[in-house]
Design a protein around this motif. Structure first.
Motif, PDB file in Angstrom:
ATOM      1  N   ARG A   6      28.620  31.645 -13.827  1.00 23.05           N
ATOM      2  CA  ARG A   6      28.192  31.452 -15.448  1.00 23.05           C
ATOM      3  C   ARG A   6      27.090  30.874 -15.784  1.00 23.05           C
ATOM      4  O   ARG A   6      26.402  31.052 -16.713  1.00 23.05           O
ATOM      5  CB  ARG A   6      29.600  31.057 -16.155  1.00 23.05           C
ATOM      6  CG  ARG A   6      29.326  31.062 -17.629  1.00 23.05           C
ATOM      7  CD  ARG A   6      30.745  30.443 -18.179  1.00 23.05           C
ATOM      8  NE  ARG A   6      30.314  30.469 -19.801  1.00 23.05           N
ATOM      9  CZ  ARG A   6      31.182  30.390 -20.715  1.00 23.05           C
ATOM     10  NH1 ARG A   6      32.541  30.962 -20.391  1.00 23.05           N
ATOM     11  NH2 ARG A   6      31.033  30.477 -21.931  1.00 23.05           N
ATOM     12  N   GLU A   7      26.964  29.701 -15.070  1.00 21.89           N
ATOM     13  CA  GLU A   7      25.871  28.888 -15.276  1.00 21.89           C
ATOM     14  C   GLU A   7      24.588  29.486 -14.880  1.00 21.89           C
ATOM     15  O   GLU A   7      23.454  29.610 -15.495  1.00 21.89           O
ATOM     16  CB  GLU A   7      25.841  27.485 -14.583  1.00 21.89           C
ATOM     17  CG  GLU A   7      26.992  26.532 -14.833  1.00 21.89           C
ATOM     18  CD  GLU A   7      26.553  26.102 -16.404  1.00 21.89           C
ATOM     19  OE1 GLU A   7      25.480  25.769 -16.938  1.00 21.89           O
ATOM     20  OE2 GLU A   7      27.601  26.265 -17.419  1.00 21.89           O
ATOM     21  N   GLU A   8      24.286  30.139 -13.642  1.00 26.22           N
ATOM     22  CA  GLU A   8      23.377  30.812 -13.157  1.00 26.22           C
ATOM     23  C   GLU A   8      22.947  32.041 -14.331  1.00 26.22           C
ATOM     24  O   GLU A   8      21.871  32.383 -14.393  1.00 26.22           O
ATOM     25  CB  GLU A   8      23.753  31.670 -11.903  1.00 26.22           C
ATOM     26  CG  GLU A   8      23.585  30.656 -10.621  1.00 26.22           C
ATOM     27  CD  GLU A   8      24.014  31.146  -9.558  1.00 26.22           C
ATOM     28  OE1 GLU A   8      23.922  32.424  -9.325  1.00 26.22           O
ATOM     29  OE2 GLU A   8      24.466  30.590  -8.400  1.00 26.22           O
ATOM     30  N   LEU A   9      24.078  32.636 -14.883  1.00 31.29           N
ATOM     31  CA  LEU A   9      23.899  33.781 -16.036  1.00 31.29           C
ATOM     32  C   LEU A   9      23.025  33.120 -17.162  1.00 31.29           C
ATOM     33  O   LEU A   9      22.055  33.627 -17.762  1.00 31.29           O
ATOM     34  CB  LEU A   9      25.065  34.316 -16.342  1.00 31.29           C
ATOM     35  CG  LEU A   9      24.993  35.447 -17.545  1.00 31.29           C
ATOM     36  CD1 LEU A   9      24.030  36.441 -16.971  1.00 31.29           C
ATOM     37  CD2 LEU A   9      26.457  36.075 -17.791  1.00 31.29           C
ATOM     38  N   GLY A  51      -0.268  26.686 -10.261  1.00 29.78           N
ATOM     39  CA  GLY A  51       0.009  25.732  -8.735  1.00 29.78           C
ATOM     40  C   GLY A  51       1.240  24.977  -9.103  1.00 29.78           C
ATOM     41  O   GLY A  51       1.204  24.054  -8.586  1.00 29.78           O
ATOM     42  N   GLU A  52       2.161  25.516  -9.976  1.00 28.25           N
ATOM     43  CA  GLU A  52       3.338  24.948 -10.007  1.00 28.25           C
ATOM     44  C   GLU A  52       4.455  24.958  -9.055  1.00 28.25           C
ATOM     45  O   GLU A  52       4.333  26.302  -8.394  1.00 28.25           O
ATOM     46  CB  GLU A  52       4.092  25.119 -11.366  1.00 28.25           C
ATOM     47  CG  GLU A  52       3.249  24.781 -12.540  1.00 28.25           C
ATOM     48  CD  GLU A  52       3.875  25.094 -14.012  1.00 28.25           C
ATOM     49  OE1 GLU A  52       4.832  25.637 -14.037  1.00 28.25           O
ATOM     50  OE2 GLU A  52       2.965  24.794 -14.953  1.00 28.25           O
ATOM     51  N   LYS A  53       5.609  24.232  -9.004  1.00 24.28           N
ATOM     52  CA  LYS A  53       6.538  24.471  -7.746  1.00 24.28           C
ATOM     53  C   LYS A  53       7.531  25.692  -8.713  1.00 24.28           C
ATOM     54  O   LYS A  53       7.237  26.062  -9.668  1.00 24.28           O
ATOM     55  CB  LYS A  53       7.380  23.267  -7.772  1.00 24.28           C
ATOM     56  CG  LYS A  53       8.102  22.524  -9.018  1.00 24.28           C
ATOM     57  CD  LYS A  53       8.842  21.481  -8.661  1.00 24.28           C
ATOM     58  CE  LYS A  53       9.569  21.131 -10.159  1.00 24.28           C
ATOM     59  NZ  LYS A  53      10.604  19.985  -9.823  1.00 24.28           N
ATOM     60  N   ASN A  54       8.550  25.930  -7.924  1.00 23.01           N
ATOM     61  CA  ASN A  54       9.448  26.806  -8.312  1.00 23.01           C
ATOM     62  C   ASN A  54      10.181  26.623  -9.553  1.00 23.01           C
ATOM     63  O   ASN A  54      10.903  25.557  -9.568  1.00 23.01           O
ATOM     64  CB  ASN A  54      10.434  27.222  -7.153  1.00 23.01           C
ATOM     65  CG  ASN A  54      11.445  28.610  -7.370  1.00 23.01           C
ATOM     66  OD1 ASN A  54      11.187  28.976  -8.616  1.00 23.01           O
ATOM     67  ND2 ASN A  54      12.077  28.398  -6.443  1.00 23.01           N
ATOM     68  N   LEU A  55       9.938  27.169 -10.740  1.00 22.84           N
ATOM     69  CA  LEU A  55      10.446  26.798 -11.814  1.00 22.84           C
ATOM     70  C   LEU A  55      11.949  27.338 -12.223  1.00 22.84           C
ATOM     71  O   LEU A  55      12.673  26.485 -12.897  1.00 22.84           O
ATOM     72  CB  LEU A  55       9.818  27.293 -13.129  1.00 22.84           C
ATOM     73  CG  LEU A  55       8.067  26.760 -13.154  1.00 22.84           C
ATOM     74  CD1 LEU A  55       7.392  27.488 -14.392  1.00 22.84           C
ATOM     75  CD2 LEU A  55       8.110  25.321 -13.292  1.00 22.84           C
ATOM     76  N   PHE A  56      12.192  28.548 -11.388  1.00 21.55           N
ATOM     77  CA  PHE A  56      13.621  28.873 -11.623  1.00 21.55           C
ATOM     78  C   PHE A  56      14.491  28.711 -10.058  1.00 21.55           C
ATOM     79  O   PHE A  56      14.202  29.391  -9.164  1.00 21.55           O
ATOM     80  CB  PHE A  56      13.706  30.398 -11.790  1.00 21.55           C
ATOM     81  CG  PHE A  56      14.940  30.941 -12.018  1.00 21.55           C
ATOM     82  CD1 PHE A  56      15.745  30.465 -13.353  1.00 21.55           C
ATOM     83  CD2 PHE A  56      15.629  31.608 -11.115  1.00 21.55           C
ATOM     84  CE1 PHE A  56      17.116  30.966 -13.437  1.00 21.55           C
ATOM     85  CE2 PHE A  56      16.820  32.088 -11.247  1.00 21.55           C
ATOM     86  CZ  PHE A  56      17.542  31.936 -12.604  1.00 21.55           C
ATOM     87  N   SER A  57      15.266  27.559 -10.112  1.00 22.54           N
ATOM     88  CA  SER A  57      16.108  27.451  -8.913  1.00 22.54           C
ATOM     89  C   SER A  57      17.653  27.147  -9.268  1.00 22.54           C
ATOM     90  O   SER A  57      17.801  26.211  -9.345  1.00 22.54           O
ATOM     91  CB  SER A  57      15.425  26.548  -7.942  1.00 22.54           C
ATOM     92  OG  SER A  57      15.297  25.316  -8.733  1.00 22.54           O
ATOM     93  N   PRO A  58      18.297  28.256  -9.356  1.00 20.43           N
ATOM     94  CA  PRO A  58      19.945  27.941  -9.717  1.00 20.43           C
ATOM     95  C   PRO A  58      20.453  27.295  -8.653  1.00 20.43           C
ATOM     96  O   PRO A  58      19.901  27.167  -7.400  1.00 20.43           O
ATOM     97  CB  PRO A  58      20.306  29.334  -9.969  1.00 20.43           C
ATOM     98  CG  PRO A  58      19.467  30.314  -9.037  1.00 20.43           C
ATOM     99  CD  PRO A  58      17.968  29.718  -9.065  1.00 20.43           C
TER     100      PRO A  58
END
Length: 58
Positions: A6-9, A51-58
């Motif tokens: 649910r949180e990932e969704l 040049g940013e890090k991974n913004l989406f990492s569930p």
């Protein structure tokens, strides 16, 4: 659906909605693999441009 699922969704909906300005309803119509792919592509674009890090990492 588990709490983690649910949180990932919610994370997927928020992430895609923020960048594409799509409604939650539109995003929920997408199959999960397609939502994940959009999140990956948004990340790829951000990393390349900023040049940013991974913004989406569930």
């Amino acid at each position: 659906m588990t709490v983690t699922g649910r949180e990932e969704l919610f994370q997927e909906i928020s992430f895609i909605g923020y960048y594409f300005h799509w409604s939650a309803e539109e995003i929920l119509k997408l199959p999960r693999p397609e939502r994940r792919r959009y999140c990956e592509e948004i990340n790829r674009i951000n990393r390349r441009l900023n040049g940013e890090k991974n913004l989406f990492s569930p």
